[in-house]
Scaffold this motif. Structure first.
Motif, PDB file in Angstrom:
ATOM      1  N   LEU A 155      37.467  34.412  46.032  1.00  0.00           N
ATOM      2  CA  LEU A 155      37.338  33.515  44.949  1.00  0.00           C
ATOM      3  C   LEU A 155      37.621  32.135  45.303  1.00  0.00           C
ATOM      4  O   LEU A 155      37.096  31.058  44.863  1.00  0.00           O
ATOM      5  CB  LEU A 155      38.421  33.948  44.009  1.00  0.00           C
ATOM      6  N   LEU A 156      38.337  31.836  46.554  1.00  0.00           N
ATOM      7  CA  LEU A 156      38.778  30.436  47.004  1.00  0.00           C
ATOM      8  C   LEU A 156      37.661  29.934  47.495  1.00  0.00           C
ATOM      9  O   LEU A 156      37.580  28.716  47.606  1.00  0.00           O
ATOM     10  CB  LEU A 156      40.308  30.414  47.311  1.00  0.00           C
TER      11      LEU A 156
ATOM     12  N   VAL B 253      32.225  50.922  39.360  1.00  0.00           N
ATOM     13  CA  VAL B 253      31.128  50.826  38.294  1.00  0.00           C
ATOM     14  C   VAL B 253      30.934  49.482  37.967  1.00  0.00           C
ATOM     15  O   VAL B 253      29.706  49.203  37.732  1.00  0.00           O
ATOM     16  CB  VAL B 253      31.955  51.569  37.094  1.00  0.00           C
ATOM     17  N   VAL B 254      31.863  48.686  37.683  1.00  0.00           N
ATOM     18  CA  VAL B 254      31.562  47.180  37.405  1.00  0.00           C
ATOM     19  C   VAL B 254      30.674  46.572  38.302  1.00  0.00           C
ATOM     20  O   VAL B 254      29.816  45.901  38.165  1.00  0.00           O
ATOM     21  CB  VAL B 254      33.085  46.333  37.199  1.00  0.00           C
TER      22      VAL B 254
ATOM     23  N   SER C 280      27.289  47.660  37.964  1.00  0.00           N
ATOM     24  CA  SER C 280      26.366  47.404  36.684  1.00  0.00           C
ATOM     25  C   SER C 280      26.088  46.244  36.655  1.00  0.00           C
ATOM     26  O   SER C 280      25.533  45.418  35.452  1.00  0.00           O
ATOM     27  CB  SER C 280      27.309  47.898  35.612  1.00  0.00           C
ATOM     28  N   VAL C 281      26.493  45.079  37.471  1.00  0.00           N
ATOM     29  CA  VAL C 281      25.822  43.691  37.392  1.00  0.00           C
ATOM     30  C   VAL C 281      24.667  43.480  38.552  1.00  0.00           C
ATOM     31  O   VAL C 281      24.635  43.805  39.457  1.00  0.00           O
ATOM     32  CB  VAL C 281      27.063  42.692  37.817  1.00  0.00           C
TER      33      VAL C 281
ATOM     34  N   ARG D 100      27.189  37.278  41.212  1.00  0.00           N
ATOM     35  CA  ARG D 100      27.927  37.495  39.917  1.00  0.00           C
ATOM     36  C   ARG D 100      28.554  38.831  40.109  1.00  0.00           C
ATOM     37  O   ARG D 100      29.893  39.094  39.907  1.00  0.00           O
ATOM     38  CB  ARG D 100      27.112  37.487  38.886  1.00  0.00           C
TER      39      ARG D 100
ATOM     40  N   THR E 128      31.827  38.132  42.207  1.00  0.00           N
ATOM     41  CA  THR E 128      32.918  37.384  41.664  1.00  0.00           C
ATOM     42  C   THR E 128      33.533  38.405  40.566  1.00  0.00           C
ATOM     43  O   THR E 128      34.879  38.426  40.593  1.00  0.00           O
ATOM     44  CB  THR E 128      32.307  36.313  40.836  1.00  0.00           C
ATOM     45  N   TYR E 129      32.921  39.026  39.769  1.00  0.00           N
ATOM     46  CA  TYR E 129      33.456  40.075  39.027  1.00  0.00           C
ATOM     47  C   TYR E 129      34.336  41.126  39.697  1.00  0.00           C
ATOM     48  O   TYR E 129      35.449  41.385  39.230  1.00  0.00           O
ATOM     49  CB  TYR E 129      32.418  40.725  37.914  1.00  0.00           C
TER      50      TYR E 129
ATOM     51  N   VAL F  72      37.577  39.553  40.713  1.00  0.00           N
ATOM     52  CA  VAL F  72      38.537  39.227  39.604  1.00  0.00           C
ATOM     53  C   VAL F  72      38.935  40.727  39.140  1.00  0.00           C
ATOM     54  O   VAL F  72      40.407  40.808  38.876  1.00  0.00           O
ATOM     55  CB  VAL F  72      37.707  38.475  38.497  1.00  0.00           C
ATOM     56  N   PHE F  73      38.075  41.482  38.940  1.00  0.00           N
ATOM     57  CA  PHE F  73      38.804  42.780  38.598  1.00  0.00           C
ATOM     58  C   PHE F  73      39.702  43.402  39.436  1.00  0.00           C
ATOM     59  O   PHE F  73      40.755  43.958  39.198  1.00  0.00           O
ATOM     60  CB  PHE F  73      37.706  43.898  38.158  1.00  0.00           C
TER      61      PHE F  73
ATOM     62  N   ILE G 228      41.714  41.960  41.299  1.00  0.00           N
ATOM     63  CA  ILE G 228      42.949  41.155  41.284  1.00  0.00           C
ATOM     64  C   ILE G 228      43.923  41.611  40.253  1.00  0.00           C
ATOM     65  O   ILE G 228      44.931  41.912  40.198  1.00  0.00           O
ATOM     66  CB  ILE G 228      42.871  39.823  41.189  1.00  0.00           C
TER      67      ILE G 228
END
Lengths: 239, 246
Positions: free
Chosen positions: B90-91, B152-153, B156-157, B162, B165-166, B169-170, B172
């Motif tokens: 992320l950084l 799964v997340v 599914s993108v 993206r 990144t998701y 984030v998830f 963390i």
């Protein structure tokens, strides 16, 4: 225009986003009706599930859990909708283009969701009490303790839920993705809130202490999760 | 590859040591005043629990400790590394870190599944049930569900950047749950034993440390192997793209 030059504070931006959501809801009344009806349907299913439990069954032992469950399911419906609206009508992109701090968007949306959730609860919780608990003769504690526990739970649900819903609107299978992220993440919160609710509803001796301990843990979890969500929200919107 | 072999050897060695040199300590289930000789022996009748389940091989079930605990601790560690790479991604917005985070997550998931399997076997032998909704087990199970959700997340993108990144984030926010599972047995009364509070004999500590080291090596080896594979796949993709011009 003199007003355009004036520096708009974060609080005003926050108010504007919140006002937008509320005005939209007042015009369409879509979220509140769907959430309210859904909650009533969940209560009907509860009745079916408990219909064979028999006369001696003490419903007050599980009432806290049932109540919170109804709220969680209802909230998922609302959370999904609140972000899908933004996405469909291109509102989220417009928000991102406007010079608004990203955390302000997060709090604007989260507080909006919290308000809707509370409005639904004002309708559902008395109904739940009326249907399931009024005949059981349970000596519950003061009602404000119940309301406070529900409020702490709702804050966590709205905060974490808004954060996750922002991610899930961009995925295929929106509702399912929200559920699979949301339920494990709020699990600890659900556990302690159910403990607090059950403590108040059954009002066993010494329940006040259990209640405050559980509420303290719930508040801590809320604070940690919302802080993490706050810090990470910018990355989600930027992606 | 070498690491994999060494790790495997060390865990095997520790396992043999667990059977032949370690003494049995009653972690949580039976508390014995006298240090007992172990191996495959049956428990003396006076130490068998009177209420509940009769054990056929009570000491045997305890040996799983030398596999279960190292693998569980390795799972926490690898998960933390995955979260660390997620933060770095992320950084820095470098795809390299995302790949590393994903691979670490995969490795951690292997370890979590191994922990679950050994744990379930142990609870069956020791508590007489396959599963119990008990704080440690519950939070660990939730952690496993979160890891499944991560993949799964991720899948599914549609957009790759993206998705990365998701996923980061998830990862963390899910990681916040991991220390919770780790410390929960120390906070709430739980029937899951906390070994290090009660202390360990040296005879038990040595095979345990060996097993732990071996497990970490296996984890690192899996990670490196997967990383090499991903690296090669990327190079292959670049080569393929180059060939398309001809």
């Amino acid at each position: 225009m003199a007003s355009a030059k004036r520096q708009i504070s974060s609080f005003e931006q926050f108010k504007a986003i919140l006002r937008k959501d509320i005005v939209m809801e007042l015009r369409t009344k879509e979220m509140l009706t769907s959430m309210g009806l859904y909650a009533v349907l969940v209560l009907i299913i509860y009745y079916v599930a408990l219909s064979q439990a028999g006369q001696g069954f003490d419903v007050s032992r599980i009432a806290g859990g049932l109540l919170l469950l109804a709220i969680v399911f209802t909230s998922m419906l609302g959370l999904n909708r609140s972000l899908v609206h933004e996405q469909d009508q291109g509102c989220l992109e417009a928000l991102l283009l406007s010079p608004v701090d990203r955390p302000v968007i997060f709090f604007g949306k989260a507080v909006g969701n919290l308000i809707f959730l509370i409005l639904v609860q004002i309708f559902v919780v008395p109904l739940f009490y009326f249907i399931f608990l009024s005949g059981s003769g349970a000596q519950s504690g003061p009602w404000w303790m119940l309301a406070l526990a529900l409020l702490v739970g709702s804050i966590g649900i709205a905060g974490i839920g808004t954060f996750l819903a922002t991610m899930s609107v961009n995925t295929t299978g929106k509702d399912f993705i929200l559920a699979i992220m949301f339920i494990p993440l709020i699990f600890p919160l659900l556990l302690v809130i159910v403990a607090a609710l059950t403590a108040v509803i059954t009002a066993d001796p010494g329940y006040v202490q259990t209640y405050w301990t559980m509420l303290g843990i719930a508040l801590g979890y809320d604070a940690i999760m919302i802080a993490v969500a706050f810090a990470l929200y910018e990355f989600i919107l930027g992606a | 590859m070498v690491l994999m072999v060494i790790g495997g050897l060390l865990t095997t060695l520790a396992f043999f040591m667990a059977f032949y040199t370690a003494r049995v300590q009653g972690f949580g289930t039976i508390v014995s005043e006298v240090p007992l000789d172990t191996s495959f022996a049956l428990a003396p009748p006076n130490l068998q629990p009177t209420d509940g389940i009769a054990y056929e091989r009570p000491w045997l079930s305890q040996k799983i400790f030398y596999f279960h605990v190292p693998v569980a601790e390795a799972s926490f560690l690898v998960f933390s590394i995955a979260a660390l790479f997620a933060v770095l991604f992320l950084l820095r917005k470098d795809k390299k870190y995302d790949t590393r985070s994903r691979i670490a997550m995969e490795t951690a998931f292997v370890f979590v599944v191994a922990t679950m399997i050994t744990g379930v076997l142990w609870t069956r032998a020791s508590w007489g049930v396959w599963w119990d909704w008990e704080p440690r087990l519950t939070t660990y199970f939730i952690m496993m569900v979160l890891m499944v959700a991560y993949f799964v997340v991720r899948n599914s993108v549609g957009d790759e950047e993206r998705a990365a990144t998701y996923a980061a984030v998830f990862c963390i926010i899910a990681w916040v749950d991991a220390p919770l599972s780790f410390i929960i047995t120390r906070l709430i009364p739980s029937s899951h034993p906390v070994v290090f509070r009660s202390g360990m004999d040296t005879t038990n500590l040595i095979p345990f440390i060996i097993a732990q080291l071996g497990m970490l090596m296996i984890g690192y080896a899996i990670y490196v192997l997967r990383a090499t594979e991903e690296d090669m796949r990327e190079r292959l993709d670049i080569l393929k793209e180059g060939l398309e011009d001809y």
